[in-house]
Design an enzyme around this catalytic site. Sequence first.
Site, PDB file in Angstrom:
ATOM      1  N   GLU A  28       1.647  -0.386  -5.046  1.00 39.14           N
ATOM      2  CA  GLU A  28       0.738   0.715  -5.334  1.00 39.14           C
ATOM      3  C   GLU A  28       1.640   1.936  -5.461  1.00 39.14           C
ATOM      4  O   GLU A  28       2.047   2.528  -4.460  1.00 39.14           O
ATOM      5  CB  GLU A  28      -0.290   0.910  -4.218  1.00 39.14           C
ATOM      6  CG  GLU A  28      -1.298   1.997  -4.546  1.00 39.14           C
ATOM      7  CD  GLU A  28      -2.231   2.299  -3.386  1.00 39.14           C
ATOM      8  OE1 GLU A  28      -3.422   2.574  -3.646  1.00 39.14           O
ATOM      9  OE2 GLU A  28      -1.781   2.272  -2.220  1.00 39.14           O
ATOM     10  N   ASP A  64       0.830  -1.190   0.000  1.00 32.69           N
ATOM     11  CA  ASP A  64       0.000   0.000   0.000  1.00 32.69           C
ATOM     12  C   ASP A  64       0.875   1.255   0.000  1.00 32.69           C
ATOM     13  O   ASP A  64       1.866   1.327   0.734  1.00 32.69           O
ATOM     14  CB  ASP A  64      -0.900  -0.017   1.240  1.00 32.69           C
ATOM     15  CG  ASP A  64      -1.842   1.157   1.302  1.00 32.69           C
ATOM     16  OD1 ASP A  64      -2.719   1.256   0.424  1.00 32.69           O
ATOM     17  OD2 ASP A  64      -1.694   1.983   2.216  1.00 32.69           O
TER      18      ASP A  64
END
Length: 804
Positions: A484, A428
């Site tokens: 990401e 993330d």
Amino acid sequence: MALLQYISCFMHTPRFTLSKAYSVNSKLNPPNQSQISTTNLGLKEFDHNHLARMKSVNVNASDGGAEAETAALVVEKPKSRQFQAFEGFPTPFGATARDGGVNFAVYSSNAVSATLCLLSLSDLHEKRVIEQISLDPLTNRSGDVWHVFLKGDFEDMLYGYKFDGKFSPEEGHYYDPSQILLDPYAKGVLSREEFGVLGPEGECWPQMACMVPSANDEFQFDWEGDLPLKFPQRDLVIYEMHVRGFTRHDSSRTVFPGTYVGVVDKLDHLKELGVNCIELLPCQEFNELEYYSYNSVLGDYKMNFWGYSTVNYFSPMIRYSSTGNRDCGHGAIDEFKLLVREAHKREIEVIMDVVFNHTAEGNDKGPTLSFRGVDNKVFYMLAPKGEFYNYSGCGNTFNCNHPVVRQFIVDCLRYWVTEMHVDGFRFDLASILTRGSSLWDAVNVYGNTIEGDLLTTGTALSSPPLIDMISNDPILRGVKLIAEAWDCGGLYQVGVFPHWGIWSEWNGKYRDIVRQFIKGTDGFAGAFAECLCGSPNLYQEGGRKPWNSINFVCAHDGFTLADLVTYNNKHNLVNGEDNNDGENHNNSWNCGQEGEFVSISVKKLRKRQMRNFFLCLMVSQGVPMIYMGDEYGHTKGGNNNTYCHDNYINYFRWDKKEEASSDFFRFCCLITKFRHECESLGLNDFPTSERLQWHGHSPGLPDWSDTSRFVAFTLIDSVKRELYIAFNSSHLPVTVTLPDRPGYRWEPLVDTSKPAPFDFFTDDMPERDVALKQYAHFLDAHLYPMLSYSSIILLLCPGDGDGA
């Protein structure tokens, strides 16, 4: 993930009463000779190296022992437990069962004292500590590592640490010797047992403690010979899912809804869908009550449902287990392993979504749980006057490229691979992992200065040490690594993330371009064609492959697939933030009317558009990712930021899935199966003109103009012979001329403009021959009629002998 405003419901720091407190300081405060024993400690079981490290101090609750190091209110003593303490070992970090006892080792460079606290589960709820063992900085410290080895009765025992030192936020220090902290390397964390339920005194943040490992832990779970599946990444179909949300709804009819075991009960659904890899939203210990506040719109309470706010990185989320706190956290570990094992049996890999960009401790107003109290200046990225950098948008930024922190991250990833058998990770806000640490300088990292290497804290590094370590680690370089590739500080690295040839990326550009083209926006035909080819404009020049692109149209943050074709605007009022949260630019189209209560013609167009999106995802080079619930058309009512809802908004609706079983779910299953069958839809390299040809309304004449809304191509396939795939995103129908293939004819397989079951022709489809005859006069003339907003797949089949 969405940028969330950090909201702390930290009510107070629990203060503990102490039953007993001891000092393991054999040089400064020697115990009575009668307390020292070398004959009854089982030392004959140790080798000579162990003997050299283990100077015994017998710690006994009943005899008064050493004087307490901190002031304590003495309460009624529980049943006595006896522990024998030794100097211990500085590695490995964490609590490790060995040699008939447990070794405790924890890093803290700036603390002046460390105390190991032992307590039982009942003591945790009663805010009481059984044992306090102060560590001697001369004998229980090696470098910056505090350590002690204990022998004794550890049944149902938990632990934590207290550290003393400066409390000087402007210098980056937050030491408070009254607080019991979690070990960053703890393998299990216990506090509240039931998801969404407040602590014993109505706290959002009740005291937490760490699981003490058992010497038999590694033998308790039967892996039944489980081995890594090691699928080539180009063959993956990823399914992004939430453990609790997948089975929490009553319609799941699972025995333990909302748990790891519940997911196991429903794995066959994923197998039917054609999924061979699940990407789990955060399953490392987090506090779902972090945003706990009354939501007057829905009349319930806001939760941290997604889990992007980690408390401890080694521990599986305990409130996702059916056992809860029973077995002091061991059951949660076994249930997570069960999920992985059973997924592997069904040939489904397991990828974890990990959040190493920030922690649940937030900014200076957040709770002190672990890292802040252990060594704040090391674990967090700080400004010169102690302020927290906030590249995560959540209050703090993990200091990922600090030497100690990057080793911590590598150790954690290795643990999940070797002990829990996971197959990879999605990182993330991974761009934070490329930023320079608070202590960044070339000498610190490389051992020598580099000319011109004057970097401020948070600067993006071309060769980040953490990414380098992970990429070249002998264990981690063989698993799936997905970034990401952006963060909330404005660093956007899609296509340029440091990759070492093995990292993949969530391709956010694919999402945006595909949404624009499918809904009929001018100027995207060429970019759409790049997406279909695996985005070579992003990845080819850097030496990467199509499978380095993780293609997605929808994910957990943003509209669902059904909402993407139902709403032009976000509808986030139920979040209680006056619709100010969430992304405003969604590239969505409601097909003519906003909301769910619309005309039949609009509903039909929406289903067609959903089929168009799913078809595009499955015929694009690269790795497709499906979001949980999109396979049946799950709606969140236009809410594109549902991080705070533990309710029907985020729950998979198994009853709705059954309703769609003969319609959209059928279509998704068949398209996914078709992708697996085709050799050409998961290429190891970008397609060339030898395999792929572009077409327009006429063969070989593609239209790349700004007004073009039509893209078509043929693709040579060693299994299916040749495919003709076309997308018409115009509001006007078109009759296309098909490429002439002497001796063969084109037969329809998919037409998204048709209702089920005629949207996908199968051999066992009722009235199949009748339906095919309706196309015959067009196909005989090498033509095919396409309605507006539709897409098709045609297969090249042997002709009838007349060259047609």
